[in-house]
Write a protein that holds these residues in place. Structure first.
Motif, mmCIF file in Angstrom:
data_model
loop_
_atom_site.group_PDB
_atom_site.id
_atom_site.type_symbol
_atom_site.label_atom_id
_atom_site.label_comp_id
_atom_site.label_asym_id
_atom_site.label_seq_id
_atom_site.Cartn_x
_atom_site.Cartn_y
_atom_site.Cartn_z
ATOM 1 N N THR A 155 3.661 5.279 -15.981
ATOM 2 C CA THR A 155 2.335 5.883 -16.279
ATOM 3 C C THR A 155 1.883 5.583 -14.963
ATOM 4 O O THR A 155 2.083 4.276 -14.452
ATOM 5 N N TRP A 156 1.028 6.485 -14.359
ATOM 6 C CA TRP A 156 0.198 5.708 -13.262
ATOM 7 C C TRP A 156 -0.958 4.678 -13.775
ATOM 8 O O TRP A 156 -1.808 5.076 -14.821
ATOM 9 N N VAL A 157 -0.784 3.450 -13.198
ATOM 10 C CA VAL A 157 -1.914 2.360 -13.736
ATOM 11 C C VAL A 157 -2.264 1.924 -12.193
ATOM 12 O O VAL A 157 -1.598 1.660 -11.473
ATOM 13 N N ASP A 158 -3.565 1.672 -11.969
ATOM 14 C CA ASP A 158 -4.121 1.443 -10.754
ATOM 15 C C ASP A 158 -3.731 -0.227 -10.345
ATOM 16 O O ASP A 158 -3.331 -1.122 -10.894
ATOM 17 N N GLY A 159 -2.899 -0.264 -9.054
ATOM 18 C CA GLY A 159 -2.654 -1.394 -8.521
ATOM 19 C C GLY A 159 -1.251 -1.857 -9.089
ATOM 20 O O GLY A 159 -0.917 -3.145 -9.299
ATOM 21 N N ASN A 207 -7.596 8.664 -9.134
ATOM 22 C CA ASN A 207 -8.805 8.990 -9.837
ATOM 23 C C ASN A 207 -9.334 10.345 -9.754
ATOM 24 O O ASN A 207 -9.666 11.027 -10.755
ATOM 25 N N SER A 208 -8.988 10.743 -8.580
ATOM 26 C CA SER A 208 -9.254 12.156 -8.378
ATOM 27 C C SER A 208 -8.488 13.200 -9.136
ATOM 28 O O SER A 208 -8.657 14.407 -9.349
ATOM 29 N N TRP A 209 -7.165 12.781 -9.074
ATOM 30 C CA TRP A 209 -6.117 13.551 -9.765
ATOM 31 C C TRP A 209 -6.100 13.336 -11.223
ATOM 32 O O TRP A 209 -5.251 13.966 -11.943
ATOM 33 N N ASN A 210 -6.696 12.350 -11.574
ATOM 34 C CA ASN A 210 -7.098 12.395 -13.027
ATOM 35 C C ASN A 210 -5.667 11.628 -13.625
ATOM 36 O O ASN A 210 -5.246 12.343 -14.761
ATOM 37 N N GLY A 212 0.709 -1.158 -0.006
ATOM 38 C CA GLY A 212 -0.213 -0.202 0.180
ATOM 39 C C GLY A 212 0.729 1.289 0.046
ATOM 40 O O GLY A 212 0.573 2.407 -0.559
ATOM 41 N N MET A 213 1.862 1.271 0.822
ATOM 42 C CA MET A 213 2.849 2.303 0.640
ATOM 43 C C MET A 213 3.527 2.476 -0.659
ATOM 44 O O MET A 213 3.627 3.871 -0.970
ATOM 45 N N MET A 214 4.024 1.454 -1.094
ATOM 46 C CA MET A 214 4.492 1.629 -2.327
ATOM 47 C C MET A 214 3.427 2.363 -3.415
ATOM 48 O O MET A 214 3.849 3.215 -4.403
ATOM 49 N N LEU A 215 2.332 2.018 -3.550
ATOM 50 C CA LEU A 215 1.298 2.454 -4.205
ATOM 51 C C LEU A 215 0.989 3.955 -4.031
ATOM 52 O O LEU A 215 0.687 4.689 -4.897
ATOM 53 N N MET A 216 1.021 4.169 -2.750
ATOM 54 C CA MET A 216 0.865 5.734 -2.508
ATOM 55 C C MET A 216 1.997 6.469 -3.108
ATOM 56 O O MET A 216 1.631 7.708 -3.526
ATOM 57 N N GLY A 217 3.138 6.118 -2.986
ATOM 58 C CA GLY A 217 4.383 6.654 -3.505
ATOM 59 C C GLY A 217 4.151 6.724 -5.070
ATOM 60 O O GLY A 217 4.600 7.925 -5.528
ATOM 61 N N THR A 248 -2.454 -2.110 3.784
ATOM 62 C CA THR A 248 -2.284 -2.618 2.635
ATOM 63 C C THR A 248 -3.641 -2.334 1.686
ATOM 64 O O THR A 248 -3.690 -1.926 0.732
ATOM 65 N N ILE A 249 -4.722 -2.835 2.484
ATOM 66 C CA ILE A 249 -5.994 -2.775 1.867
ATOM 67 C C ILE A 249 -6.585 -1.156 1.684
ATOM 68 O O ILE A 249 -7.220 -0.766 0.592
ATOM 69 N N PHE A 250 -6.311 -0.515 2.530
ATOM 70 C CA PHE A 250 -6.808 0.853 2.797
ATOM 71 C C PHE A 250 -5.918 1.878 1.880
ATOM 72 O O PHE A 250 -6.589 2.391 1.022
ATOM 73 N N ALA A 251 -4.481 1.502 1.389
ATOM 74 C CA ALA A 251 -3.904 2.509 0.648
ATOM 75 C C ALA A 251 -3.622 1.776 -0.424
ATOM 76 O O ALA A 251 -3.156 2.334 -1.464
ATOM 77 N N GLY A 252 -4.050 0.637 -0.623
ATOM 78 C CA GLY A 252 -3.528 -0.498 -1.737
ATOM 79 C C GLY A 252 -4.497 -0.207 -2.991
ATOM 80 O O GLY A 252 -4.989 1.068 -3.273
ATOM 81 N N GLY A 253 -4.352 -1.156 -4.160
ATOM 82 C CA GLY A 253 -4.779 -1.094 -5.098
ATOM 83 C C GLY A 253 -6.061 -0.737 -5.373
ATOM 84 O O GLY A 253 -6.618 0.037 -6.488
ATOM 85 N N ALA A 254 -6.781 -0.975 -4.558
ATOM 86 C CA ALA A 254 -8.453 -0.797 -4.566
ATOM 87 C C ALA A 254 -8.770 0.572 -3.667
ATOM 88 O O ALA A 254 -9.975 0.643 -3.737
ATOM 89 N N GLY A 255 -7.919 1.041 -2.972
ATOM 90 C CA GLY A 255 -7.889 1.796 -1.906
ATOM 91 C C GLY A 255 -7.652 3.347 -2.224
ATOM 92 O O GLY A 255 -7.909 3.876 -3.253
ATOM 93 N N LEU A 256 -6.973 3.882 -1.340
ATOM 94 C CA LEU A 256 -6.663 5.279 -1.113
ATOM 95 C C LEU A 256 -5.999 5.741 -2.452
ATOM 96 O O LEU A 256 -5.945 6.669 -3.126
ATOM 97 N N SER A 257 -4.796 4.910 -2.891
ATOM 98 C CA SER A 257 -4.032 5.267 -3.933
ATOM 99 C C SER A 257 -5.056 5.458 -5.359
ATOM 100 O O SER A 257 -4.714 6.359 -6.045
#
Lengths: 389, 321
Positions: B226-230, B119-122, B44-49, B105-114
């Motif tokens: 490129t940013w790609v989810d998860g 999405n909101s940053w487009n 999750g931390m990696m995805l946030m980064g 991991t779930i909160f910040a991870g592929g389906a979470g905050l990141s």
């Protein structure tokens, strides 16, 4: 204390660093386009016993997605289709979606809750939802179910997909013409018929514009792992290919093409703006008109189950805009084949077709039947790699 | 074809390239775990980064190196904030560390905050306008063998070497490192010595998170870019395994990361050359290595000798004696 001072200093330094970085306000424009042709869907079994509007208010339709709507590929394309239908059908319809639904039994719970919310029609856009959709369709005969890429149907459960192999033949033509040494590489997801027939079509197309062209396959065994896709593409380039194609929809393969200055044919998304120097074209799906016509049919009570397999004729599958690497001669050749696909005068999976060993698989003049295409498990001559993965 | 274009050199270079994000993440986790905190939220931390770095590369203007520098710092800061949350949960609230890490991991991870933020940053489907490039150090990139192995990497690879060296020095050669390790080995003793256990754990959990964030930036500004989810696709979990594989030592974790990267590339490189060795088998090898190491380490005597912090995963409660 000394340590506190240290931590404080580090924190302040970090804050200053962050503040100094600042931010500008550039916002790139969103890409993508939608065409407005209507598919002439083919439906056979079943009648409209499902999906009848219940009560007043907007007609509710729900979509079940495997990815997020901003995955920049498969789910993004479906969601554009949903928005297309929503815009054209207006207020009388209310579409919603559930994203990142897990494939397998968990999907049933998601579908169940959507039905409880009053949705009269469910679209599920991944193969892995098939069993849950089948079960739920049995439980809820009053709701219409539609699933992309599967093969099971019942009275209130329909399937739909597009003949990407037709347009992959055309992208193969572009890649073959752009290749200098006739060695093409294909970064492939899973060794399943859908992908195998796409690779075969890509190779056959390439061989028309570059006689004797070969296509080396590297399987990532994943629909989505950009890192692996990049590794596969790099491996292919190191092995000597000078043009790339792919079966996943991330731009990772394109990045390798960019780094190595090679032509690249994508899949499922138009990346022409992002990779102007490498872009050839790509197969793109156009889900919107299908969604619109199916929802309209369900509301009117004329919805019928069946298996819809849309091709270039319906504009269900098409080509993304050409990049500058595609020359006029190739564009003309592609246009004439595309016209052939549309008016039925041309079909590429027609004999004589040989397999990898050179043995004849389809006799001259014979076209492959749809069921053989849908279960294809062999590579045509010129494809290198194993169709078993 | 020069001597640099053979399978061995290619796979070795590739192993370093794809191993580098794992080096950052696993060395970060080594620091965190050495302080006695187990943070399973690496993915999750990696995805946030990755998401924050991608945002920064789009929105910050300036020269390429400047933007990349800022993006790396912002990615690290975003992940460090997630780590701060973990530290708050497990150090202050003394929540079970495994549960908190998984939740993270779930909160910040592929389906979470990141994913939500991206999405909101487009961010989706826009290649990062600023990307890391390979350097030719001293212009030696074409030197036989050592050229591609040592002098032709992107700056992040060199940075990771500095991080590994600095972390080893910090852990084993400085007073602060000694304090950190004593907190991980025996927080009560450390406390009796007058060390602030909670603060040391907070700081090192955040440092570990920041490095995981740098690993994430490596994905969104370098590998894909490129940013790609998860987009990390479970590599945060590999980093966790590498910590054990490396016996909680930064240098060994780096070797493990490179081995993992090399095995992952070997399968695909062989396939591309039409050599048929089951890619699934090759893919499984790094995990197999990890299992073997886990078996060795699971023996408690070996565990102590090899470096697992004795108080790893245990909350520190002062009154409990």
């Amino acid at each position: 204390m000394k340590r506190t001072a240290h931590i404080g200093a580090v924190t302040i330094a970090a804050a200053l660093g962050l503040a100094a970085c600042g931010s500008s306000t550039t916002k790139p424009a969103a890409g993508g386009s939608t065409t407005t042709q209507k598919p002439s869907g083919s439906s056979d079994n079943g009648s409209a016993t499902c999906g009848k509007p219940s009560g007043s208010g907007a007609y509710k339709v729900a979509f079940v997605y495997v990815g997020t709507v901003n995955d920049g590929g498969w789910t993004t394309a479906h969601d554009k289709g949903r928005q297309f239908a929503q815009t054209n059908l207006g207020d009388k319809v209310k579409t919603t979606y559930k994203a990142t639904v897990k494939e397998g039994p968990e999907a049933a719970a998601a579908i169940e809750s959507l039905i409880a919310d009053g949705n009269r029609m469910i679209f599920a856009t991944s193969f892995g939802f098939q069993d849950s959709m089948e079960t739920e369709a049995k439980k809820h005969p009053e709701v219409c179910f539609e699933q992309a890429t599967g093969f099971k149907t019942s009275a209130n459960f329909a399937e739909y997909f597009g003949a990407a192999e037709d347009t992959d033949y055309l992208t193969g033509m572009a890649a073959g013409a752009a290749s200098k040494n006739g060695k093409l590489g294909f970064v492939a997801p899973f060794p399943i018929p859908e992908v195998i027939r796409e690779i075969n079509s890509f190779a056959l197309g390439a061989q028309t514009t570059h006689p004797g062209a070969t296509v080396q396959v590297a399987w990532t065994k994943s629909w989505f792992d950009p890192t692996k896709e990049r590794q596969a593409a790099e491996g292919l380039v190191a092995a000597g290919v000078d043009a790339l194609g792919q079966g996943q929809d991330s731009p990772a393969t394109g990045e390798v093409a960019k780094a190595k200055k090679l032509p690249w044919a994508g899949y499922d998304t138009d990346q022409s703006a992002n990779f102007p120097d490498n872009w050839l074209t790509a197969t793109v799906y156009n889900w919107g008109p299908y969604y619109q016509s199916r929802i309209a049919a369900a509301m009117a009570g004329t919805w019928k189950s069946g298996s819809y397999y849309g091709g270039p004729k319906d504009d269900f599958v098409g080509l993304a805009p050409f990049g500058k690497l595609v020359d006029q001669k190739t564009k003309d050749a592609i246009a004439s084949k595309l016209a052939g696909f549309k008016d039925g005068s041309f079909y590429h999976l027609t004999g004589p077709l040989k397999d990898q060993s050179g043995a004849e698989k389809v006799a001259a003049g014979k076209a492959l039947e749809l069921k053989d295409i849908l279960s294809m498990d062999w590579f045509v001559e010129g494809v290198k790699g194993s169709p078993k993965g | 074809m020069s001597i640099n274009h053979n399978l061995l050199v290619e796979v070795a270079v590739s192993g370093m390239f794809y191993g580098t994000p794992l080096v950052f993440a696993s060395v970060g986790e080594v620091i965190t775990e050495r302080s006695g905190v187990l943070n399973l939220g690496v993915e999750g931390m990696m995805l946030m980064g990755a998401a924050a770095g991608s945002w920064a590369s789009i929105h910050i203007s300036g020269s390429n190196p400047w933007v990349l520098f800022c993006a790396t710092i912002i990615g690290a800061a975003a992940a460090a904030l997630v780590a701060l949350l973990h530290a708050f949960l497990v150090v202050t609230l003394r929540v079970n560390q495994i549960v908190a890490g998984l939740a993270l991991t779930i909160f910040a991870g592929g389906a979470g905050l990141s994913s939500f933020l991206a999405n909101s940053w487009n961010l989706a489907a826009k290649p990062a306008p600023h990307q890391f490039q390979e350097l030719s150090v001293f212009g030696w990139k074409n030197a036989p063998i050592i050229g591609p192995l040592l002098f032709h990497h992107n700056v992040m690879v060199y940075f990771s070497w500095i991080v590994v060296g600095a972390t080893s020095w910090y852990l084993f050669r400085t007073r602060a490192g000694l304090h950190l390790r004593s907190v991980g080995e025996s927080p009560h003793t450390a406390d009796a010595m007058g060390l602030n256990v909670a603060r040391i754990r907070y700081v090192n959990t955040m440092v570990g998170g920041a490095l995981a964030g740098v690993g994430g930036v490596y994905f969104s500004l370098l590998i894909v870019p490129t940013w790609v989810d998860g987009m990390t696709q479970g590599r945060g979990w590999i980093a966790l395994a590498l910590v054990i594989f490396g016996f909680w030592r930064p240098g060994l974790a780096m070797i493990g990361a490179y081995l993992f990267g090399a095995f992952a590339s070997l399968g695909l490189t062989l396939q591309a050359r039409n050599v048929h060795i089951s890619p699934d088998l090759l893919d499984a090898l790094p995990y197999l290595m990890t299992i073997v190491v886990l078996i060795i380490v699971s023996n408690s005597g070996a565990r102590k000798r090899l470096g697992a912090p004795a108080a790893l995963g245990q909350p520190f409660i002062r009154d409990e004696r």
